[in-house]
Design a protein around this motif. Sequence first.
Motif, PDB file in Angstrom:
ATOM      1  N   PRO A   1      -0.604   0.550  -6.107  1.00 55.89           N
ATOM      2  CA  PRO A   1      -0.178  -0.805  -5.737  1.00 55.89           C
ATOM      3  C   PRO A   1      -0.497  -1.839  -6.819  1.00 55.89           C
ATOM      4  CG  PRO A   1      -1.164   0.294  -3.865  1.00 55.89           C
ATOM      5  CD  PRO A   1      -1.313   1.235  -5.015  1.00 55.89           C
ATOM      6  N   LYS A   2      -1.645  -1.707  -7.472  1.00 49.48           N
ATOM      7  CA  LYS A   2      -2.023  -2.737  -8.454  1.00 49.48           C
ATOM      8  C   LYS A   2      -1.131  -2.690  -9.713  1.00 49.48           C
ATOM      9  CE  LYS A   2      -5.956  -0.090 -10.461  1.00 49.48           C
ATOM     10  NZ  LYS A   2      -5.096   0.942 -10.965  1.00 49.48           N
ATOM     11  N   ASP A   3      -0.489  -1.545  -9.974  1.00 47.52           N
ATOM     12  CA  ASP A   3       0.367  -1.429 -11.163  1.00 47.52           C
ATOM     13  C   ASP A   3       1.852  -1.512 -10.837  1.00 47.52           C
ATOM     14  OD1 ASP A   3      -1.961  -0.835 -12.616  1.00 47.52           O
ATOM     15  OD2 ASP A   3      -1.827   1.285 -12.030  1.00 47.52           O
ATOM     16  N   ALA A   4       2.179  -1.590  -9.542  1.00 47.60           N
ATOM     17  CA  ALA A   4       3.603  -1.521  -9.156  1.00 47.60           C
ATOM     18  C   ALA A   4       4.361  -2.754  -9.645  1.00 47.60           C
ATOM     19  CB  ALA A   4       3.719  -1.399  -7.639  1.00 47.60           C
TER      20      ALA A   4
ATOM     21  N   MET B   1      11.996   1.894 -14.047  1.00 51.31           N
ATOM     22  CA  MET B   1      11.544   2.433 -12.768  1.00 51.31           C
ATOM     23  C   MET B   1      10.304   3.284 -13.022  1.00 51.31           C
ATOM     24  SD  MET B   1      14.057   4.615 -10.374  1.00 51.31           S
ATOM     25  CE  MET B   1      13.681   5.151  -8.741  1.00 51.31           C
ATOM     26  N   VAL B   2       9.327   3.194 -12.120  1.00 55.43           N
ATOM     27  CA  VAL B   2       8.070   3.947 -12.269  1.00 55.43           C
ATOM     28  C   VAL B   2       7.886   4.830 -11.041  1.00 55.43           C
ATOM     29  CG1 VAL B   2       5.606   3.709 -12.819  1.00 55.43           C
ATOM     30  CG2 VAL B   2       7.139   1.753 -13.125  1.00 55.43           C
ATOM     31  N   GLU B   3       7.450   6.068 -11.242  1.00 52.73           N
ATOM     32  CA  GLU B   3       7.259   6.978 -10.109  1.00 52.73           C
ATOM     33  C   GLU B   3       5.856   6.828  -9.531  1.00 52.73           C
ATOM     34  OE1 GLU B   3       9.637   8.704  -8.670  1.00 52.73           O
ATOM     35  OE2 GLU B   3       8.340   9.682  -7.214  1.00 52.73           O
ATOM     36  N   LYS B   4       5.785   6.568  -8.234  1.00 53.68           N
ATOM     37  CA  LYS B   4       4.538   6.509  -7.461  1.00 53.68           C
ATOM     38  C   LYS B   4       3.416   5.699  -8.124  1.00 53.68           C
ATOM     39  CE  LYS B   4       5.372  10.844  -5.012  1.00 53.68           C
ATOM     40  NZ  LYS B   4       6.624  11.314  -5.580  1.00 53.68           N
TER      41      LYS B   4
ATOM     42  N   GLU C   1       0.813  -1.226   0.000  1.00 52.06           N
ATOM     43  CA  GLU C   1       0.000   0.000   0.000  1.00 52.06           C
ATOM     44  C   GLU C   1       0.850   1.282   0.000  1.00 52.06           C
ATOM     45  OE1 GLU C   1       0.129  -2.378   2.262  1.00 52.06           O
ATOM     46  OE2 GLU C   1       0.056  -1.618   4.311  1.00 52.06           O
ATOM     47  N   HIS C   2       2.180   1.164   0.054  1.00 50.56           N
ATOM     48  CA  HIS C   2       3.031   2.363   0.048  1.00 50.56           C
ATOM     49  C   HIS C   2       3.729   2.605  -1.293  1.00 50.56           C
ATOM     50  CE1 HIS C   2       3.587   2.376   4.728  1.00 50.56           C
ATOM     51  NE2 HIS C   2       2.333   2.577   4.337  1.00 50.56           N
TER      52      HIS C   2
ATOM     53  N   GLY D   1       9.537   5.971  -6.045  1.00 51.12           N
ATOM     54  CA  GLY D   1       9.933   5.423  -7.333  1.00 51.12           C
ATOM     55  C   GLY D   1      10.158   3.926  -7.121  1.00 51.12           C
ATOM     56  N   ILE D   2       9.502   3.104  -7.950  1.00 49.41           N
ATOM     57  CA  ILE D   2       9.543   1.646  -7.751  1.00 49.41           C
ATOM     58  C   ILE D   2      10.272   0.979  -8.916  1.00 49.41           C
ATOM     59  CG2 ILE D   2       8.097  -0.436  -7.523  1.00 49.41           C
ATOM     60  CD1 ILE D   2       7.807   1.345  -5.075  1.00 49.41           C
ATOM     61  N   LEU D   3      11.157   0.039  -8.599  1.00 45.54           N
ATOM     62  CA  LEU D   3      11.977  -0.610  -9.619  1.00 45.54           C
ATOM     63  C   LEU D   3      11.226  -1.750 -10.305  1.00 45.54           C
ATOM     64  CD1 LEU D   3      14.144   0.999  -8.106  1.00 45.54           C
ATOM     65  CD2 LEU D   3      15.699  -0.929  -8.427  1.00 45.54           C
ATOM     66  N   ASP D   4      11.470  -1.865 -11.608  1.00 48.88           N
ATOM     67  CA  ASP D   4      10.973  -3.003 -12.382  1.00 48.88           C
ATOM     68  C   ASP D   4      12.141  -3.988 -12.451  1.00 48.88           C
ATOM     69  OD1 ASP D   4       9.843  -4.745 -14.113  1.00 48.88           O
ATOM     70  OD2 ASP D   4       9.404  -3.274 -15.688  1.00 48.88           O
ATOM     71  N   VAL D   5      12.050  -5.032 -11.628  1.00 53.57           N
ATOM     72  CA  VAL D   5      13.207  -5.893 -11.357  1.00 53.57           C
ATOM     73  C   VAL D   5      13.296  -7.068 -12.332  1.00 53.57           C
ATOM     74  CG1 VAL D   5      14.208  -7.419  -9.593  1.00 53.57           C
ATOM     75  CG2 VAL D   5      13.179  -5.240  -8.923  1.00 53.57           C
ATOM     76  N   VAL D   6      14.508  -7.335 -12.822  1.00 54.65           N
ATOM     77  CA  VAL D   6      14.748  -8.492 -13.690  1.00 54.65           C
ATOM     78  C   VAL D   6      15.296  -9.653 -12.870  1.00 54.65           C
ATOM     79  CG1 VAL D   6      16.001  -9.324 -15.726  1.00 54.65           C
ATOM     80  CG2 VAL D   6      15.437  -6.895 -15.527  1.00 54.65           C
TER      81      VAL D   6
END
Length: 290
Positions: free
Chosen positions: A196-199, A190-193, A167-168, A173-178
């Motif tokens: 949660p459903k798209d993170a 990386m995506v900013e904010k 929920e945070h 900025g959230i990483l798209d991890v390989v």
Amino acid sequence: MTRRVRKAVFPVAGLGTRFLPATKVIAKEMLPVVDKPLIQYAVEEAIEAGIEYFIFVTGRGKSVLVEHFDHAPELELLLSERGNEHDLQSLLSSMPEPGRVLSVRQQAPLGLGHAVWCARAIIGDEPFAVLLPDELLMSEPACLKQLIDVHDGVGGNVVAVTEVPDEHTNRYGILDVVSDDGRVAKARGMVEKPDPKDAPSRLANIGRYVLDPSVFSHLDKQLSGAGGEIQLTDAIDATTGAVPFHGVRFNGERFDCGDKAGFIAANVAYALKRPDLADRVREAVGHLFK
Ligand code: UTP
């Protein structure tokens, strides 16, 4: 062989609205944790990581941040005449050498990406660090040192991360991890904010970066992202592929001092680490928790 990271950018031009009215005339980065302003912790972290040039991106009313790293001749003379060596050293110990503190102005707070872009001429074509002073990171070795050690091996963009609850994700900025070995995560973007459903993951950036200068070619475009701001996250995302991108799990304790609860927690935690203060603080606040 990666190039040495010599320069660090300290974006300090934000408005600090979450701390009003304290930040009406005082810069958020000058708020003290125990007896040192936030900016000094960040500069000391950079010194420990081997940084040689300290670049402040300031705005209106923020010149005091640059002043803080200059001599205070009257005060120094007074302390020296009184033989107060301890306080004198506290003023002098983390002052960079002459010519190593630079500042540029961000005329309007258009976002973190824009703030970093304002330092482009001083950075030139070499890797550089970015430290957000309102993230106070307590660790041994310092967080930026941990990042630079990884950067020495992999180059490209390297950011500090921590795992956050689902929920945070919309705060970071959230990483798209390989791939992820438990300490270093290789990422494809990386995506900013994100909601949660798209993170793409729960690995969130926590305000320390070592960046390839190619991020400036994206920042040059001045594109607005999340919240209508020019985002550093988008520039990192745009460069991924052309240069490697890694997140390093921060090993230490983190205090978000841009937030009131985090700031108060930092004060308590740092006071409890101080032999001259710990007992007195325990005594002063202990009964409040009963
Ligand atoms: P924050 O969003 O945490 O800081 O930016 P803020 O905008 O000052 O605070 P609030 O949300 O209104 O309370 C993180 C860092 O980036 C800097 C800020 O000074 C802070 O150190 N920043 C942000 C800039 O220098 N320029 C900007 O346009 C935005």
